[in-house]
Design a protein around this motif. Sequence first.
Motif, mmCIF file in Angstrom:
data_model
loop_
_atom_site.group_PDB
_atom_site.id
_atom_site.type_symbol
_atom_site.label_atom_id
_atom_site.label_comp_id
_atom_site.label_asym_id
_atom_site.label_seq_id
_atom_site.Cartn_x
_atom_site.Cartn_y
_atom_site.Cartn_z
ATOM 1 N N GLY A 1 45.647 -10.394 22.777
ATOM 2 C CA GLY A 1 45.798 -9.644 24.017
ATOM 3 C C GLY A 1 44.755 -10.041 25.048
ATOM 4 O O GLY A 1 43.626 -10.374 24.712
ATOM 5 N N SER A 2 45.160 -10.008 26.322
ATOM 6 C CA SER A 2 44.234 -10.375 27.390
ATOM 7 C C SER A 2 43.755 -9.171 28.182
ATOM 8 O O SER A 2 43.043 -9.316 29.170
ATOM 9 N N ALA A 3 44.160 -7.966 27.769
ATOM 10 C CA ALA A 3 43.763 -6.746 28.469
ATOM 11 C C ALA A 3 43.272 -5.712 27.468
ATOM 12 O O ALA A 3 43.729 -5.673 26.321
ATOM 13 N N HIS A 4 42.366 -4.887 27.922
ATOM 14 C CA HIS A 4 41.841 -3.826 27.073
ATOM 15 C C HIS A 4 42.909 -2.756 26.865
ATOM 16 O O HIS A 4 43.582 -2.341 27.800
ATOM 17 N N ARG A 5 43.076 -2.313 25.632
ATOM 18 C CA ARG A 5 44.002 -1.242 25.289
ATOM 19 C C ARG A 5 43.291 -0.248 24.375
ATOM 20 O O ARG A 5 42.368 -0.612 23.651
ATOM 21 N N VAL A 6 43.762 0.980 24.392
ATOM 22 C CA VAL A 6 43.200 2.024 23.538
ATOM 23 C C VAL A 6 44.228 2.360 22.468
ATOM 24 O O VAL A 6 45.395 2.636 22.778
ATOM 25 N N ARG A 7 43.810 2.332 21.202
ATOM 26 C CA ARG A 7 44.717 2.658 20.107
ATOM 27 C C ARG A 7 44.906 4.175 20.041
ATOM 28 O O ARG A 7 43.934 4.940 19.978
ATOM 29 N N MET B 1 37.898 -7.658 21.343
ATOM 30 C CA MET B 1 39.020 -7.215 22.175
ATOM 31 C C MET B 1 40.262 -8.067 21.928
ATOM 32 O O MET B 1 41.379 -7.554 21.858
ATOM 33 N N VAL B 2 40.068 -9.366 21.750
ATOM 34 C CA VAL B 2 41.195 -10.279 21.619
ATOM 35 C C VAL B 2 41.712 -10.354 20.187
ATOM 36 O O VAL B 2 42.923 -10.454 19.958
ATOM 37 N N PHE B 3 40.813 -10.267 19.221
ATOM 38 C CA PHE B 3 41.204 -10.444 17.816
ATOM 39 C C PHE B 3 40.885 -9.236 16.943
ATOM 40 O O PHE B 3 40.893 -9.340 15.714
ATOM 41 N N GLU B 4 40.606 -8.085 17.563
ATOM 42 C CA GLU B 4 40.266 -6.859 16.851
ATOM 43 C C GLU B 4 39.153 -7.136 15.836
ATOM 44 O O GLU B 4 38.112 -7.652 16.185
ATOM 45 N N ASP B 5 39.377 -6.821 14.568
ATOM 46 C CA ASP B 5 38.294 -6.876 13.580
ATOM 47 C C ASP B 5 38.292 -8.157 12.744
ATOM 48 O O ASP B 5 37.668 -8.207 11.680
ATOM 49 N N LEU B 6 38.965 -9.192 13.207
ATOM 50 C CA LEU B 6 39.020 -10.422 12.426
ATOM 51 C C LEU B 6 37.663 -11.133 12.433
ATOM 52 O O LEU B 6 36.975 -11.187 13.449
#
Length: 384
Positions: free
Chosen positions: A98-104, A189-194
Amino acid sequence: MYNLPISISSDMRLRFLQDDEKTVASTEKELPLVIEPVKEKSFAVLKALLKESAQWFNKQLDTYGAILFRGFEVEGAEQFQKALELLNIEVESVYHFGSAHRVRITEKVFTSSEAPPDVIIAPHNELNMVPVRPGVLAFFCQVQPDLYGETPIINTEKLFYDLSPSLQHKIGNFPQQFVRYVPNHLLEMVFEDLSPEEITKLLQEQGFDFNWEEDGSISFECSYIPLFSHPRTSRLCFGLSIVDCLVSREWYRNIGQRYSFKQRLYYNLLPAKLYKNIQQRATTTATVVDGSQKRTSTLNAYFLNKDGQSTNMTEAEAKELGQAEWKNAVIFQWKQGDILVIDNLQVAHSRLNTKLKRKILTAFGNMCNIRDMKPALLTTFSNI
């Protein structure tokens, strides 16, 4: 041109959007298919309809490209997610690239975007800059916008055939190259917790060329022809993800009345070269972290010519594409409780400027790989 399908239940009514539901008049009259309750509006009724006839609803999604469930009492993210699961959509719980910030919000539901309210998000198919992308994308209107905040949708086959033969030829014959840079501090932000090792594996699996830098930042790229045949209908799909500010400039011009006089002058009168230089500087402005300058995450798109060299769209091509996007867009006002389900292969989406309050949630699934798709069956530009 399609006729309305025959309703399979006395509990629902089928129609297309009425003119007074649209913000802007459109030549597109059959996108999306609207499904609304006849009498009983409860979520229980919608849930029963989806549970009993998921296959029928998915057939309509293939046919029309988007379905708008309007008028049902859908109250939150959990019910939104449940509706998608009843449609037999394999909803994803991770959002990589993802290229934009999102809230889960839940395990599989996110806010659609945290972009500033005045910004237009240019038309695109979700995650179109990577080979593996959602087959289905959905939005839920939890809080109806105070003003504006529409999510335009575009049938990309109609968009493609509305372009000049020369631009069709360029799109259909020269691969698009997507080049992404992600600094170390934005990897989460782009790859979460990877982990770096897991990111490397993900990029290798999807066929990216990539390079880790000494500071832990990463650059990666891929290229492909953005035209392919829909796997179930065989209609042409145009993967829309042209990263060019001169394309989106046409959108700002068309809704100029929503902006200040100074902004309207900027969008309309500034010479294209100067406008593009200013926009590019704005998107690559350094982020100051602990007194040191680090680049922001960037995404650039190019065409690869016959010699394998990266080239940009011309000013004329960008203007043509932006105008064709606007002409083919369906722009309607959100209503509380709306669920919009999109075939992400054949329909692109955007976001116009908004006035808060506005809360649109999103989820996606049925992941597929562009490299597995058959080439599009083209009917134009063969003699160019």
